[in-house]
Design an enzyme around this catalytic site. Structure first.
Site, PDB file in Angstrom:
ATOM      1  N   GLY A   1      11.680  -3.947   0.793  1.00  9.27           N
ATOM      2  CA  GLY A   1      12.229  -5.264   0.464  1.00  9.27           C
ATOM      3  C   GLY A   1      13.490  -5.205  -0.379  1.00  9.27           C
ATOM      4  O   GLY A   1      14.375  -6.049  -0.255  1.00  9.27           O
TER       5      GLY A   1
ATOM      6  N   GLY B   1       6.520  -2.349   0.714  1.00  8.14           N
ATOM      7  CA  GLY B   1       6.694  -0.954   0.306  1.00  8.14           C
ATOM      8  C   GLY B   1       5.857  -0.081   1.219  1.00  8.14           C
ATOM      9  O   GLY B   1       5.763  -0.352   2.417  1.00  8.14           O
ATOM     10  N   ASN B   2       5.242   0.946   0.661  1.00  2.71           N
ATOM     11  CA  ASN B   2       4.292   1.735   1.452  1.00  2.71           C
ATOM     12  C   ASN B   2       3.162   0.853   1.937  1.00  2.71           C
ATOM     13  O   ASN B   2       2.780   0.863   3.092  1.00  2.71           O
ATOM     14  CB  ASN B   2       3.728   2.860   0.591  1.00  2.71           C
ATOM     15  CG  ASN B   2       4.387   4.161   0.924  1.00  2.71           C
ATOM     16  OD1 ASN B   2       4.771   4.383   2.074  1.00  2.71           O
ATOM     17  ND2 ASN B   2       4.528   5.007  -0.071  1.00  2.71           N
TER      18      ASN B   2
ATOM     19  N   GLU C   1       5.854  -3.321 -11.851  1.00  2.00           N
ATOM     20  CA  GLU C   1       4.431  -3.453 -12.168  1.00  2.00           C
ATOM     21  C   GLU C   1       4.096  -2.796 -13.503  1.00  2.00           C
ATOM     22  O   GLU C   1       3.313  -3.325 -14.282  1.00  2.00           O
ATOM     23  CB  GLU C   1       3.598  -2.832 -11.038  1.00  2.00           C
ATOM     24  CG  GLU C   1       3.635  -3.674  -9.774  1.00  2.00           C
ATOM     25  CD  GLU C   1       3.209  -2.916  -8.534  1.00  2.00           C
ATOM     26  OE1 GLU C   1       4.032  -2.134  -8.024  1.00  2.00           O
ATOM     27  OE2 GLU C   1       2.080  -3.101  -8.083  1.00  2.00           O
TER      28      GLU C   1
ATOM     29  N   ASN D   1      -1.825   4.785 -14.318  1.00  2.00           N
ATOM     30  CA  ASN D   1      -2.243   4.368 -12.977  1.00  2.00           C
ATOM     31  C   ASN D   1      -2.902   5.581 -12.321  1.00  2.00           C
ATOM     32  O   ASN D   1      -2.227   6.491 -11.858  1.00  2.00           O
ATOM     33  CB  ASN D   1      -1.008   3.903 -12.195  1.00  2.00           C
ATOM     34  CG  ASN D   1      -1.345   3.463 -10.788  1.00  2.00           C
ATOM     35  OD1 ASN D   1      -2.501   3.563 -10.346  1.00  2.00           O
ATOM     36  ND2 ASN D   1      -0.352   2.994 -10.065  1.00  2.00           N
TER      37      ASN D   1
ATOM     38  N   ASP E   1       8.001   5.929   7.322  1.00  2.54           N
ATOM     39  CA  ASP E   1       9.077   5.552   6.407  1.00  2.54           C
ATOM     40  C   ASP E   1      10.080   4.668   7.146  1.00  2.54           C
ATOM     41  O   ASP E   1      10.622   5.071   8.179  1.00  2.54           O
ATOM     42  CB  ASP E   1       9.763   6.823   5.879  1.00  2.54           C
ATOM     43  CG  ASP E   1      10.704   6.524   4.717  1.00  2.54           C
ATOM     44  OD1 ASP E   1      11.492   5.562   4.840  1.00  2.54           O
ATOM     45  OD2 ASP E   1      10.645   7.249   3.717  1.00  2.54           O
TER      46      ASP E   1
ATOM     47  N   HIS F   1      -1.856  -6.073  -4.891  1.00  2.00           N
ATOM     48  CA  HIS F   1      -0.450  -6.112  -5.359  1.00  2.00           C
ATOM     49  C   HIS F   1      -0.223  -7.325  -6.270  1.00  2.00           C
ATOM     50  O   HIS F   1       0.899  -7.805  -6.406  1.00  2.00           O
ATOM     51  CB  HIS F   1       0.555  -6.233  -4.194  1.00  2.00           C
ATOM     52  CG  HIS F   1       0.640  -5.041  -3.301  1.00  2.00           C
ATOM     53  ND1 HIS F   1       0.808  -5.151  -1.940  1.00  2.00           N
ATOM     54  CD2 HIS F   1       0.618  -3.710  -3.567  1.00  2.00           C
ATOM     55  CE1 HIS F   1       0.864  -3.950  -1.398  1.00  2.00           C
ATOM     56  NE2 HIS F   1       0.755  -3.058  -2.364  1.00  2.00           N
TER      57      HIS F   1
ATOM     58  N   GLY G   1       9.979  -1.007  -2.114  1.00  2.48           N
ATOM     59  CA  GLY G   1      10.876  -0.041  -1.477  1.00  2.48           C
ATOM     60  C   GLY G   1      11.658  -0.573  -0.290  1.00  2.48           C
ATOM     61  O   GLY G   1      12.883  -0.419  -0.223  1.00  2.48           O
TER      62      GLY G   1
ATOM     63  N   ARG H   1      13.056   3.988   6.604  1.00  5.19           N
ATOM     64  CA  ARG H   1      14.391   4.579   6.805  1.00  5.19           C
ATOM     65  C   ARG H   1      14.456   5.346   8.123  1.00  5.19           C
ATOM     66  O   ARG H   1      15.438   5.282   8.862  1.00  5.19           O
ATOM     67  CB  ARG H   1      14.747   5.517   5.640  1.00  5.19           C
ATOM     68  CG  ARG H   1      15.108   4.774   4.381  1.00  5.19           C
ATOM     69  CD  ARG H   1      15.087   5.646   3.179  1.00  5.19           C
ATOM     70  NE  ARG H   1      13.706   6.019   2.821  1.00  5.19           N
ATOM     71  CZ  ARG H   1      13.344   6.468   1.633  1.00  5.19           C
ATOM     72  NH1 ARG H   1      14.240   6.624   0.684  1.00  5.19           N
ATOM     73  NH2 ARG H   1      12.090   6.767   1.384  1.00  5.19           N
TER      74      ARG H   1
ATOM     75  N   ARG I   1      -0.912   1.624   7.901  1.00  4.60           N
ATOM     76  CA  ARG I   1      -2.050   0.699   8.099  1.00  4.60           C
ATOM     77  C   ARG I   1      -1.694  -0.356   9.145  1.00  4.60           C
ATOM     78  O   ARG I   1      -0.571  -0.820   9.200  1.00  4.60           O
ATOM     79  CB  ARG I   1      -2.387   0.000   6.775  1.00  4.60           C
ATOM     80  CG  ARG I   1      -3.098   0.891   5.802  1.00  4.60           C
ATOM     81  CD  ARG I   1      -3.285   0.206   4.463  1.00  4.60           C
ATOM     82  NE  ARG I   1      -2.516   0.848   3.433  1.00  4.60           N
ATOM     83  CZ  ARG I   1      -2.295   0.341   2.221  1.00  4.60           C
ATOM     84  NH1 ARG I   1      -2.805  -0.828   1.889  1.00  4.60           N
ATOM     85  NH2 ARG I   1      -1.565   0.992   1.342  1.00  4.60           N
TER      86      ARG I   1
ATOM     87  N   ARG J   1      -3.774   0.238 -14.717  1.00  4.64           N
ATOM     88  CA  ARG J   1      -3.822  -0.501 -13.465  1.00  4.64           C
ATOM     89  C   ARG J   1      -5.215  -0.305 -12.886  1.00  4.64           C
ATOM     90  O   ARG J   1      -5.651   0.833 -12.665  1.00  4.64           O
ATOM     91  CB  ARG J   1      -2.775   0.043 -12.497  1.00  4.64           C
ATOM     92  CG  ARG J   1      -2.871  -0.619 -11.176  1.00  4.64           C
ATOM     93  CD  ARG J   1      -1.892  -0.043 -10.209  1.00  4.64           C
ATOM     94  NE  ARG J   1      -1.968  -0.792  -8.963  1.00  4.64           N
ATOM     95  CZ  ARG J   1      -1.662  -0.289  -7.789  1.00  4.64           C
ATOM     96  NH1 ARG J   1      -1.245   0.949  -7.686  1.00  4.64           N
ATOM     97  NH2 ARG J   1      -1.761  -1.018  -6.711  1.00  4.64           N
TER      98      ARG J   1
ATOM     99  N   LYS K   1      -0.429   8.638 -12.654  1.00  2.00           N
ATOM    100  CA  LYS K   1       0.947   8.209 -12.918  1.00  2.00           C
ATOM    101  C   LYS K   1       0.980   7.599 -14.309  1.00  2.00           C
ATOM    102  O   LYS K   1       0.012   6.933 -14.716  1.00  2.00           O
ATOM    103  CB  LYS K   1       1.352   7.116 -11.920  1.00  2.00           C
ATOM    104  CG  LYS K   1       1.916   7.642 -10.646  1.00  2.00           C
ATOM    105  CD  LYS K   1       2.674   6.516  -9.936  1.00  2.00           C
ATOM    106  CE  LYS K   1       2.298   6.507  -8.487  1.00  2.00           C
ATOM    107  NZ  LYS K   1       2.589   5.320  -7.763  1.00  2.00           N
TER     108      LYS K   1
ATOM    109  N   HIS L   1       6.059  -8.360  -0.780  1.00  8.89           N
ATOM    110  CA  HIS L   1       6.050  -7.007  -1.354  1.00  8.89           C
ATOM    111  C   HIS L   1       6.003  -6.035  -0.175  1.00  8.89           C
ATOM    112  O   HIS L   1       4.962  -5.861   0.463  1.00  8.89           O
ATOM    113  CB  HIS L   1       4.832  -6.840  -2.269  1.00  8.89           C
ATOM    114  CG  HIS L   1       4.700  -5.468  -2.856  1.00  8.89           C
ATOM    115  ND1 HIS L   1       4.933  -5.193  -4.193  1.00  8.89           N
ATOM    116  CD2 HIS L   1       4.373  -4.280  -2.291  1.00  8.89           C
ATOM    117  CE1 HIS L   1       4.768  -3.909  -4.410  1.00  8.89           C
ATOM    118  NE2 HIS L   1       4.414  -3.335  -3.272  1.00  8.89           N
TER     119      HIS L   1
HETATM  120  P1  AMP Z   1       7.243   1.678  -2.462  1.00  4.93           P
HETATM  121  O1  AMP Z   1       5.805   1.715  -2.020  1.00  4.93           O
HETATM  122  O2  AMP Z   1       7.643   0.367  -3.052  1.00  4.93           O
HETATM  123  O3  AMP Z   1       7.635   2.854  -3.322  1.00  4.93           O
HETATM  124  O4  AMP Z   1       8.117   1.806  -1.112  1.00  4.93           O
HETATM  125  C1  AMP Z   1       8.210   3.021  -0.422  1.00  4.93           C
HETATM  126  C2  AMP Z   1       8.799   2.781   0.961  1.00  4.93           C
HETATM  127  O5  AMP Z   1      10.045   2.089   0.843  1.00  4.93           O
HETATM  128  C3  AMP Z   1       9.148   4.046   1.719  1.00  4.93           C
HETATM  129  O6  AMP Z   1       8.037   4.541   2.424  1.00  4.93           O
HETATM  130  C4  AMP Z   1      10.219   3.568   2.673  1.00  4.93           C
HETATM  131  O7  AMP Z   1       9.623   3.129   3.876  1.00  4.93           O
HETATM  132  C5  AMP Z   1      10.822   2.361   1.991  1.00  4.93           C
HETATM  133  N1  AMP Z   1      12.228   2.561   1.600  1.00  4.93           N
HETATM  134  C6  AMP Z   1      12.719   3.165   0.496  1.00  4.93           C
HETATM  135  N2  AMP Z   1      14.081   3.143   0.520  1.00  4.93           N
HETATM  136  C7  AMP Z   1      14.449   2.492   1.651  1.00  4.93           C
HETATM  137  C8  AMP Z   1      15.705   2.127   2.247  1.00  4.93           C
HETATM  138  N3  AMP Z   1      16.868   2.437   1.676  1.00  4.93           N
HETATM  139  N4  AMP Z   1      15.662   1.477   3.430  1.00  4.93           N
HETATM  140  C9  AMP Z   1      14.491   1.148   4.018  1.00  4.93           C
HETATM  141  N5  AMP Z   1      13.292   1.464   3.505  1.00  4.93           N
HETATM  142  C10 AMP Z   1      13.261   2.125   2.343  1.00  4.93           C
END
Ligand code: AMP
Length: 405
Positions: free
Chosen positions: A336, A214-215, A390, A6, A287, A181, A334, A289, A245, A92, A13, A212
């Site tokens: 979800g 995540g970021n 993925e 990727n 983030d 995605h 991340g 979190r 975004r 990818r 990656k 989905h």
């Molecule tokens: P991904 O793009 O799927 O790797 O998701 C990354 C994102 O997942 C991070 O920027 C966080 O915002 C979120 N994330 C990861 N762990 C947690 C968690 N325990 N609680 C809430 N959000 C999380």
């Protein structure tokens, strides 16, 4: 062995899988490739439970790939005895336009088509091509497969993919909604489909909404195994609120920023892609979190969280309308997969669609599994968490296509 690549503009990656049962053997990332001549590049390699970081110059992706291959052959756990063990490479590729609705074996014609799509994904497709060319250079006899982020969404009907713009812009310039995605939505909707089938619902009757989160964040409506709508559009900017975004926006806003606030289009692009979303609204972080941690004392964090959840809930409702119902909502990526309070906030009020969340199941720790069902026993609709994969999906596509050669 199958190597999955990727390539981003300054990163590469990778993950190595066994050919027989697609078990992950090693993975990692080369970062800051080509940045300042590649002098700050670093390779993070993980294999057999151990990890190591190597700082070594990587002026381009071919050098980075060489480092990756050396790491795979040279690491203590010897992921590979020799490069001859690599039987297929899966890449990818972000944009497959209207040309690719499935993964394909890469040949000169496919490369030309990916090149032609660079206009639609100027940040991604050129980097993906660099990765493909580096593999051709270093592993010329290994067949390569392209797996497109857009492919799964190619089944969308005209009314879901056309914008309300002059038709010529679509015909002449390909301006329409494509969605991204796709590999993740395909994988998790496939697992959800198996879970619904086990409960006695035939595949052709299944209506699934995949989230989905995540970021980058996107959702898809999957009816009878086919994507009928998705939240991202011509680019990955449309739809949900994301880390940085903005997602859905009145299209006049960028014009306002340029005309009234005298911003350049580069500034507007930076605002919408890098300074908006959770970060822009909260002023704290991209983030989730950090947003959850600070929401009690910072009203802007609370607002960012509320916008995020509201949009997901709104699209679940929209997709239920688009499909005439919903049998399962799937959370992945991340956010979800890891944020029970967020899942509860999204699902709160969706009982009218037959979706009843079990708060105990939602809050329980989730030991390793292909997926969990968080709905109450008697809920007509299911609420699943399904960890996305993925890379393994790309490896499977590569394996299947190469076996047929
Ligand atoms: P991904 O793009 O799927 O790797 O998701 C990354 C994102 O997942 C991070 O920027 C966080 O915002 C979120 N994330 C990861 N762990 C947690 C968690 N325990 N609680 C809430 N959000 C999380």
């Amino acid at each position: 062995m199958i190597l999955v690549i990727n390539c981003g503009s300054s990163s590469l990656k990778y993950e190595l899988f066994t050919l027989s049962d697609e078990c992950s053997v090693a993975n990692g990332i080369a970062e800051r490739v080509g940045v300042n001549g590649g002098t700050e590049a670093v390779l993070k390699h993980r294999c057999g439970g151990s990890s190591r970081e190597t700082r070594t110059p990587m002026p381009d992706h071919a050098v980075a790939l060489r480092q990756v291959l050396d790491a795979l052959v040279g690491c203590e756990c010897r992921a590979l005895d020799s490069l001859d063990q690599i039987r297929a490479i899966g890449h990818r590729v972000v944009h497959g336009g209207e040309r690719f609705s499935e993964s394909v074996v890469i040949d000169d014609e496919v490369i030309a088509a990916i090149e032609a799509m660079c206009e639609l994904a100027p940040l991604h497709n050129p980097a993906n091509l660099v990765g493909i060319r580096a593999c051709q250079q270093l592993l010329p006899r290994v067949p390569q497969v392209a797996v497109f982020d857009t492919a799964f969404h190619q089944t969308m009907p005209v009314h879901a993919y056309l914008y309300g713009l002059p038709y010529e812009l679509y015909e002449k310039h390909g301006i329409r909604r494509y969605g991204f995605h796709g590999t993740s939505h395909r994988y998790v909707s496939g697992i959800a489909s198996d879970m619904l089938l086990e409960r006695g619902l035939p595949r052709e009757e299944q209506k699934i909404v995949t989230c989905h989160l995540g970021n980058g964040c996107s959702m898809a409506a999957v009816k009878g195994g086919k994507c009928v709508d998705t939240t991202m559009g011509l680019t990955p900017l449309e739809g949900l609120l994301m880390g940085t975004r903005c997602g859905d926006l009145d299209p006049a806003v960028p014009l306002y920023l340029m005309d009234q606030l005298k911003m350049t289009n580069k500034q507007v692009d930076t605002i919408m892609n890098k300074e908006s979303g959770l970060l822009g609204v909260s002023g704290v972080s991209n983030d989730m979190r950090d947003i959850q941690r600070t929401k009690a004392e910072n009203p802007r964090s609370q607002a960012a969280l509320d916008i995020f959840c509201y949009r997901v809930r709104k699209y679940i409702g929209a997709y239920a309308a688009a499909m005439g119902g919903v049998n399962a909502v799937v959370f992945t990526a991340g956010i979800g997969e890891n944020d029970p309070p967020l899942v509860a906030q999204v699902m709160d009020g969706l009982e009218f669609l037959g979706l009843y969340l079990d708060p105990v199941r939602n809050a329980q720790p989730k030991p390793n599994s292909i997926g969990w069902d968080l709905a109450t026993d008697d809920s007509p609709g299911r609420i699943y968490i399904i960890p996305t994969d993925e890379e393994r999906t790309i490896a499977r596509d590569a394996k299947q296509l190469v076996a047929a050669l």
